[in-house]
Scaffold this active site. Structure first.
Site, PDB file in Angstrom:
ATOM      1  N   GLY A 125       0.888  -1.240   0.102  1.00 25.04           N
ATOM      2  CA  GLY A 125      -0.044  -0.270  -0.022  1.00 25.04           C
ATOM      3  C   GLY A 125       0.665   1.274   0.006  1.00 25.04           C
ATOM      4  N   ARG A 154      -9.010 -20.104 -39.424  1.00 22.76           N
ATOM      5  CA  ARG A 154      -9.947 -19.328 -39.921  1.00 22.76           C
ATOM      6  C   ARG A 154      -9.631 -19.087 -41.518  1.00 22.76           C
ATOM      7  NH1 ARG A 154     -15.001 -17.106 -39.792  1.00 22.76           N
ATOM      8  NH2 ARG A 154     -15.031 -15.166 -40.385  1.00 22.76           N
ATOM      9  N   GLN A 192      -6.908  -7.472 -34.105  1.00 25.04           N
ATOM     10  CA  GLN A 192      -7.302  -7.183 -35.477  1.00 25.04           C
ATOM     11  C   GLN A 192      -7.265  -8.557 -36.204  1.00 25.04           C
ATOM     12  OE1 GLN A 192      -7.910  -4.167 -36.064  1.00 25.04           O
ATOM     13  NE2 GLN A 192      -8.108  -4.454 -38.377  1.00 25.04           N
ATOM     14  N   GLU A 224       3.123   0.596 -11.026  1.00 26.06           N
ATOM     15  CA  GLU A 224       4.323   0.713 -10.862  1.00 26.06           C
ATOM     16  C   GLU A 224       5.270   1.421 -11.706  1.00 26.06           C
ATOM     17  OE1 GLU A 224       5.485  -2.119  -8.825  1.00 26.06           O
ATOM     18  OE2 GLU A 224       3.783  -3.319  -8.847  1.00 26.06           O
ATOM     19  N   GLU A 271       5.245   7.832 -18.521  1.00 30.52           N
ATOM     20  CA  GLU A 271       6.120   8.966 -18.356  1.00 30.52           C
ATOM     21  C   GLU A 271       7.058   9.089 -17.195  1.00 30.52           C
ATOM     22  OE1 GLU A 271       2.663   8.536 -18.497  1.00 30.52           O
ATOM     23  OE2 GLU A 271       2.063   9.434 -20.271  1.00 30.52           O
TER      24      GLU A 271
HETATM   25  C1  LIG Z   1      -5.092  -1.811 -11.431  1.00 30.44           C
HETATM   26  C2  LIG Z   1      -4.145  -1.108 -10.563  1.00 30.44           C
HETATM   27  C3  LIG Z   1      -3.382  -1.820  -9.448  1.00 30.44           C
HETATM   28  C4  LIG Z   1      -2.700  -0.935  -8.752  1.00 30.44           C
HETATM   29  N1  LIG Z   1      -2.168  -1.803  -7.690  1.00 30.44           N
HETATM   30  C5  LIG Z   1      -1.084  -0.920  -6.858  1.00 30.44           C
HETATM   31  C6  LIG Z   1      -0.621  -1.451  -5.624  1.00 30.44           C
HETATM   32  O1  LIG Z   1      -0.836  -2.673  -5.425  1.00 30.44           O
HETATM   33  N2  LIG Z   1      -0.048  -0.879  -4.860  1.00 30.44           N
HETATM   34  C7  LIG Z   1       0.158   0.592  -5.041  1.00 30.44           C
HETATM   35  O2  LIG Z   1       0.812   1.454  -3.944  1.00 30.44           O
HETATM   36  N3  LIG Z   1      -0.492   1.275  -5.914  1.00 30.44           N
HETATM   37  C8  LIG Z   1      -1.038   0.519  -6.968  1.00 30.44           C
HETATM   38  N4  LIG Z   1      -1.934   1.146  -8.037  1.00 30.44           N
HETATM   39  C9  LIG Z   1      -1.455   2.496  -8.233  1.00 30.44           C
HETATM   40  C10 LIG Z   1      -0.482   2.856  -9.391  1.00 30.44           C
HETATM   41  O3  LIG Z   1       0.984   2.745  -8.874  1.00 30.44           O
HETATM   42  C11 LIG Z   1      -0.834   4.377  -9.644  1.00 30.44           C
HETATM   43  O4  LIG Z   1      -2.262   4.742 -10.333  1.00 30.44           O
HETATM   44  C12 LIG Z   1       0.358   5.082 -10.555  1.00 30.44           C
HETATM   45  O5  LIG Z   1       1.560   5.165  -9.733  1.00 30.44           O
HETATM   46  C13 LIG Z   1      -0.110   6.568 -11.187  1.00 30.44           C
HETATM   47  O6  LIG Z   1      -0.634   7.180 -10.254  1.00 30.44           O
HETATM   48  P1  LIG Z   1      -1.823   8.035 -10.406  1.00 30.44           P
HETATM   49  O7  LIG Z   1      -3.010   7.029 -10.704  1.00 30.44           O
HETATM   50  O8  LIG Z   1      -2.131   8.711  -9.167  1.00 30.44           O
HETATM   51  O9  LIG Z   1      -1.806   8.988 -11.531  1.00 30.44           O
HETATM   52  P2  LIG Z   1      -1.002  10.448 -11.411  1.00 30.44           P
HETATM   53  O10 LIG Z   1       0.370  10.419 -10.781  1.00 30.44           O
HETATM   54  O11 LIG Z   1      -2.077  11.516 -11.129  1.00 30.44           O
HETATM   55  O12 LIG Z   1      -0.674  10.622 -13.008  1.00 30.44           O
HETATM   56  C14 LIG Z   1      -1.718  11.155 -13.912  1.00 30.44           C
HETATM   57  C15 LIG Z   1      -0.926  11.477 -15.369  1.00 30.44           C
HETATM   58  O13 LIG Z   1       0.104  12.334 -14.983  1.00 30.44           O
HETATM   59  C16 LIG Z   1       1.484  11.968 -15.442  1.00 30.44           C
HETATM   60  N5  LIG Z   1       2.420  12.476 -14.608  1.00 30.44           N
HETATM   61  C17 LIG Z   1       2.559  12.556 -13.173  1.00 30.44           C
HETATM   62  N6  LIG Z   1       3.497  13.229 -12.623  1.00 30.44           N
HETATM   63  C18 LIG Z   1       4.060  13.685 -13.829  1.00 30.44           C
HETATM   64  C19 LIG Z   1       5.466  14.232 -14.221  1.00 30.44           C
HETATM   65  N7  LIG Z   1       6.301  14.711 -13.013  1.00 30.44           N
HETATM   66  N8  LIG Z   1       5.862  14.091 -15.327  1.00 30.44           N
HETATM   67  C20 LIG Z   1       5.140  13.754 -16.513  1.00 30.44           C
HETATM   68  N9  LIG Z   1       3.983  13.274 -16.518  1.00 30.44           N
HETATM   69  C21 LIG Z   1       3.667  13.088 -14.772  1.00 30.44           C
HETATM   70  C22 LIG Z   1       1.368  10.497 -15.232  1.00 30.44           C
HETATM   71  O14 LIG Z   1       2.159   9.723 -16.004  1.00 30.44           O
HETATM   72  C23 LIG Z   1      -0.108  10.369 -15.545  1.00 30.44           C
HETATM   73  O15 LIG Z   1      -0.144  10.077 -17.181  1.00 30.44           O
HETATM   74  C24 LIG Z   1      -2.455   0.409  -9.039  1.00 30.44           C
HETATM   75  C25 LIG Z   1      -3.120   0.960 -10.012  1.00 30.44           C
HETATM   76  C26 LIG Z   1      -4.047   0.290 -10.846  1.00 30.44           C
HETATM   77  C27 LIG Z   1      -4.716   0.818 -11.925  1.00 30.44           C
END
Ligand SMILES: Cc1cc2nc3c(=O)[nH]c(=O)nc-3n(C[C@H](O)[C@H](O)[C@H](O)COP(=O)(O)OP(=O)(O)OC[C@H]3O[C@@H](n4cnc5c(N)ncnc54)[C@H](O)[C@@H]3O)c2cc1C
Length: 390
Positions: free
Chosen positions: A120, A261, A339, A366, A370
């Protein structure tokens, strides 16, 4: 790991995958959690593949574990994500930074499937930048009190134990904790509105005045961020290996379908533009296999020489590169397979469409595309001043 042990482990993984497939497909179509995954993984003794034998695991090196995850990835990104959550980012930090007592307490039951693990780090307002987390802890007598919300956590709804991260209220440094999810103060919620991986559990949880024994702090106080970042190296490699499996399955399915197919009086595999899809998937497979295995070997080399900073940096970089490459290659490969399957490709009754929806998340969790590109470029430029984010 000895070659005979490696072969036994990979044979167990193969048997697990064969036993799981039918139920996984049924659960996928019915959009529900695969309740047979853990019992079958337990039966085939694959719930602690890289955990040392003395703590109940199989003692796999990273190369062997990556091969196992690639095979599991063929069954779907949701299935592989369970193993990443439980092992690559759940058991791994306890294996790597836990005290002997913590390892003895948490690893053997997790290898037996009595305890499911998760990691987490992410919060609603702290994703790409975990330093913006707001979860806190403070020491009160013989325990710590934790408060906070963790969001988008793989296995959160089924985990008994979660390695989580919080700021000290006193000194604003992050520490890591091993949280027993069966204690008071925990609320959880499954996140069901997902674009893919319906058979895997993704959830959120909150801790309200949760009492954590002092003995459950993981690693030295204030070392949480380092532990989280170190764990992500293992996590990224697991995602990359799983993506390799997705590409392999897309190739197997596409070759089969291209021969079966027929249209315009012949197998579609005899149409040259269909062959182009096969060539593209094969190139994705070949390049992803190369980079995943290179990253796994680098991680094994770094583990064999723990004081060697150069090997550590190399293995971190290769894990990021492998994840970035394989997740994009898998997305492209799944698109080619969809496709090639035509209308059936765009159906959850067939494997390519499921892979396409599921594997998309690998470019997000993970470390997003970006963030990984920024990490790679900053390393190439070679100076702190080129780090686009801290
Ligand atoms: C199905 C699933 C399972 C997951 N499992 C886990 C888990 O087990 N444990 C855990 O801790 N987390 C987990 N996550 C969370 C995941 O690691 C995050 O969703 C991810 O790190 C991105 O964070 P965010 O969703 O808040 O996006 P944001 O950080 O809000 O990013 C939004 C966009 O902005 C871009 N961005 C942000 N900062 C910058 C920057 N400095 N420069 C350029 N672009 C940037 C990002 O690349 C992205 O395109 C999971 C997510 C999903 C969807």
């Amino acid at each position: 790991m000895q070659p005979a042990d490696q072969q036994r482990l990979l044979a167990d993984v193969q048997a697990f995958c064969e036993a799981l497939r039918e139920h996984e497909e049924l659960c996928y179509v019915e959009h529900r959690f695969n309740d047979k995954l853990v019992p079958l993984a337990k039966k085939h003794n694959i719930l602690g593949m890289p955990v040392p034998v003395e703590y109940g695991g199989r003692g796999a090196d990273t190369v062997t574990y990556a091969k196992a995850l690639a095979r599991i990835g063929q069954e779907g990104t949701g299935v592989r994500t369970f193993f990443s959550g439980h092992t690559s980012i759940g058991q791994y930090p306890i294996m790597t930074w836990g005290s002997d007592e913590q390892k003895r307490q948490f690893l053997p039951p997790s290898c037996k499937g009595e305890k499911i693990l998760a990691f987490g780090l992410t919060e609603p307002d702290a994703g790409s930048n975990p330093l913006e987390m707001t979860s806190t802890y403070e020491r009160k007598g013989d325990h710590y009190v934790l408060n906070g919300v963790k969001y988008l956590i793989s296995n959160a709804g089924i985990a008994n134990v979660i390695v989580m991260f919080a700021y000290s209220k006193e000194n604003r440094r992050i520490s890591a904790f091993i949280i027993d999810m069966d204690q008071p103060g925990v609320q959880r919620e499954d996140l069901l509105a997902k674009c893919g991986m319906p058979t895997a559990n993704t959830g959120m949880y909150s801790l309200t005045n949760y009492k954590c024994p002092l003995a459950n702090m993981l690693g030295p106080e204030g070392d949480g961020f380092r532990i989280a970042m170190g764990t992500l190296v293992s996590g990224r490699l697991s995602v990359a290996a799983g993506c390799l499996g997705v590409i392999e399955d897309c190739l197997i399915e596409s070759i089969r379908y291209a021969k079966e197919r027929t249209q315009h009086g012949k197998a579609i595999g005899k149409h040259q533009l269909v062959q182009e899809h096969l060539a593209a998937i094969e190139m994705a497979r070949l390049t992803s296999e190369a980079v995943v295995m290179k990253a796994a070997e680098a991680k094994d080399a770094a583990a064999a020489d723990p004081g060697n900073a150069e090997l550590k940096v190399r293995s971190e970089m290769l894990a990021a590169q492998a994840k970035l490459h394989a997740s994009n290659a898998a997305w492209d490969a799944a698109d080619h397979a969809v496709q090639l399957f035509g209308g059936r490709g765009w159906s959850t009754l067939y494997r390519p469409g499921r892979h396409l929806m599921d594997v998309r998340v690998c470019r997000i969790y993970e470390g997003t595309d970006e963030i990984l590109k920024l990490k790679i470029a900053a390393a190439l430029l070679g100076g702190k001043e080129y780090e686009a984010y801290k």
